[in-house]
Design an enzyme around this catalytic site. Sequence first.
Site, mmCIF file in Angstrom:
data_model
loop_
_atom_site.group_PDB
_atom_site.id
_atom_site.type_symbol
_atom_site.label_atom_id
_atom_site.label_comp_id
_atom_site.label_asym_id
_atom_site.label_seq_id
_atom_site.Cartn_x
_atom_site.Cartn_y
_atom_site.Cartn_z
ATOM 1 N N CYS A 248 0.817 -1.219 0.000
ATOM 2 C CA CYS A 248 0.000 0.000 0.000
ATOM 3 C C CYS A 248 0.854 1.275 0.000
ATOM 4 O O CYS A 248 1.720 1.453 0.850
ATOM 5 C CB CYS A 248 -0.881 -0.023 1.251
ATOM 6 S SG CYS A 248 -1.690 1.528 1.608
ATOM 7 N N TYR B 99 -5.537 5.966 -8.617
ATOM 8 C CA TYR B 99 -6.738 5.203 -8.212
ATOM 9 C C TYR B 99 -7.962 5.680 -8.983
ATOM 10 O O TYR B 99 -8.827 4.882 -9.359
ATOM 11 C CB TYR B 99 -6.974 5.341 -6.701
ATOM 12 C CG TYR B 99 -6.018 4.494 -5.902
ATOM 13 C CD1 TYR B 99 -6.326 3.173 -5.584
ATOM 14 C CD2 TYR B 99 -4.787 4.997 -5.482
ATOM 15 C CE1 TYR B 99 -5.435 2.382 -4.868
ATOM 16 C CE2 TYR B 99 -3.894 4.217 -4.774
ATOM 17 C CZ TYR B 99 -4.223 2.918 -4.469
ATOM 18 O OH TYR B 99 -3.332 2.130 -3.778
HETATM 19 N N1 LIG Z 1 -6.608 7.946 3.719
HETATM 20 C C1 LIG Z 1 -5.951 6.748 3.989
HETATM 21 C C2 LIG Z 1 -6.120 5.783 2.833
HETATM 22 C C3 LIG Z 1 -5.517 4.448 3.116
HETATM 23 C C4 LIG Z 1 -5.980 3.386 2.111
HETATM 24 O O1 LIG Z 1 -6.877 3.622 1.306
HETATM 25 N N2 LIG Z 1 -5.340 2.201 2.152
HETATM 26 C C5 LIG Z 1 -5.751 1.123 1.267
HETATM 27 C C6 LIG Z 1 -4.600 0.252 0.865
HETATM 28 S S1 LIG Z 1 -3.612 0.941 -0.398
HETATM 29 C C7 LIG Z 1 -6.708 0.208 1.998
HETATM 30 O O2 LIG Z 1 -6.388 -0.249 3.074
HETATM 31 N N3 LIG Z 1 -7.860 -0.081 1.383
HETATM 32 C C8 LIG Z 1 -8.821 -0.993 1.905
HETATM 33 C C9 LIG Z 1 -10.227 -0.571 1.582
HETATM 34 O O3 LIG Z 1 -10.422 0.546 1.083
HETATM 35 O O4 LIG Z 1 -11.121 -1.365 1.827
HETATM 36 C C10 LIG Z 1 -4.496 7.053 4.276
HETATM 37 O O5 LIG Z 1 -3.866 7.813 3.518
HETATM 38 O O6 LIG Z 1 -3.999 6.559 5.267
#
Ligand SMILES: N[C@@H](CCC(=O)N[C@@H](CS)C(=O)NCC(=O)O)C(=O)O
Length: 332
Positions: A56, A188
Site C-alpha cells: 500500500c 486510483y
Molecule cells: N486515507 C488513507 C487511505 C488508506 C488506504 O486507502 N489504504 C488502502 C490500501 S492501499 C486500503 O487499506 N484499502 C482498503 C479498503 O479501502 O477497503 C491514508 O492515507 O492513510
Amino acid sequence: MGRLVDGEWTTQWYEPDEDGRFVRPQTHFRGRVSRDGSTPFAPSDGRYHLYVSWACPWAHRTLIMRALQGLERAIDISVVDHYMGEDGWRFDPSVPGATKDAILGSRYLREVYVAADAHYTGRVTVPVLWDRETGTVVNNESRELARMLDHEFVALAEHPIDLAPADTCAEIEATIDAIYEPINNGVYKAGFASSQAAYEEAVGELFAALDHWEQVLGRQRWLVGDRPSEADIFLFTTLIRFDLVYHTHFKCNRRRIVDYPNSWGFVRELYQAPGVAQTCNFEHIRKHYYRSHPKVNPSRIVAVGPQLELDSAHGREAVGGLGLAELIASGK
Ligand SMILES: N[C@@H](CCC(=O)N[C@@H](CS)C(=O)NCC(=O)O)C(=O)O
C-alpha cells in the site's frame, strides 16, 4: 473488499459518483501522538504499533518515515498478507513478508478496528497506529501519521531528521496537497473509474501533473527546493509503484516513470537512501494489485514485468541541493 457498518462486516466494492468517478472515503481515527502533552498520546518506547501492508502506498509513507528516522526499534509493526479479498486485509504469517497480528492475534484487520470501536462504520484501511496503553487506534490517516513520526518521536529516533522544517512547512503542505489529487489519488481515480470519461479525466490530470513535476525536478533536487521533505516521500510511494502496477493494471499508460529522466533519478535517489529499499517489497505490490481488484483484473493474472534498474547511479548531485543520504548523515 468490504467495509464495516456499525461493527458488522459487509462486502461491497467502492461506490462511484454518478459520473463514474472513484470517491475516496474520509478517514475516521484522527488522534495525535504529541510530545508537548497536549493529547492523551505521549511518545514512548514500545507503546505504539503500526499495522501496514508492504503493497500500500499510503502505509509505505509511514514505513519510509519510520526507517529514515530510525524508529524501527521504538515502533514495531504487523504486516498484512498482500491479498485483499472479500474479507478485507488479513493476517497470514505463512506468506513471505507478512506477519501475524502481534497485538490481538486477529485473523482480519477489521477485528482491530472493532476492538477500537465496536460500532465502527467505514473502510478498514492501512496504515493504522495502535496504542497498547489505551488499547485503541490512535490514527489511520497516513499524512497525519507521517507527520507524527517526523516530529513527535524525536527523542526515540535513532537518527532524527526534520522533513517538515518550520520555515518551509507551509510550502511542504501546499505541495502535498498539489500532488494528492492528480497523482497519489489520481492513479486510483484512473484505475477505479467506471466510465470512459472519468478515466480519461483522471489520466489527463495525472500526466499533466507528472509533466509539471518532471520540469520542477530538472531545476531543483526536491519538490520543495534543495532539501528533502515529506512531500518527496509522498510522491515516491506512488512513483515506485507506477511502472510496476499503475501503468498496466490501472491503465496509466501514456508514459512510464523511466521515461521521465528527472523523476526517475529522483525515485532512484530515494530508493538508495539508507533503509528505504528494505521498505519496498515488489512481490507484495505486484500480487496485491493484480489479485485484489477483480473488477479491474477478473483473471487475477499477475503481470511479469518490468524489471526496474533501481540501483544504477541516480546522478541527482548534478542538480545541486542536499542529498537525502547527506541529510540523514548530518542529523538535521
Ligand atoms: N486515507 C488513507 C487511505 C488508506 C488506504 O486507502 N489504504 C488502502 C490500501 S492501499 C486500503 O487499506 N484499502 C482498503 C479498503 O479501502 O477497503 C491514508 O492515507 O492513510
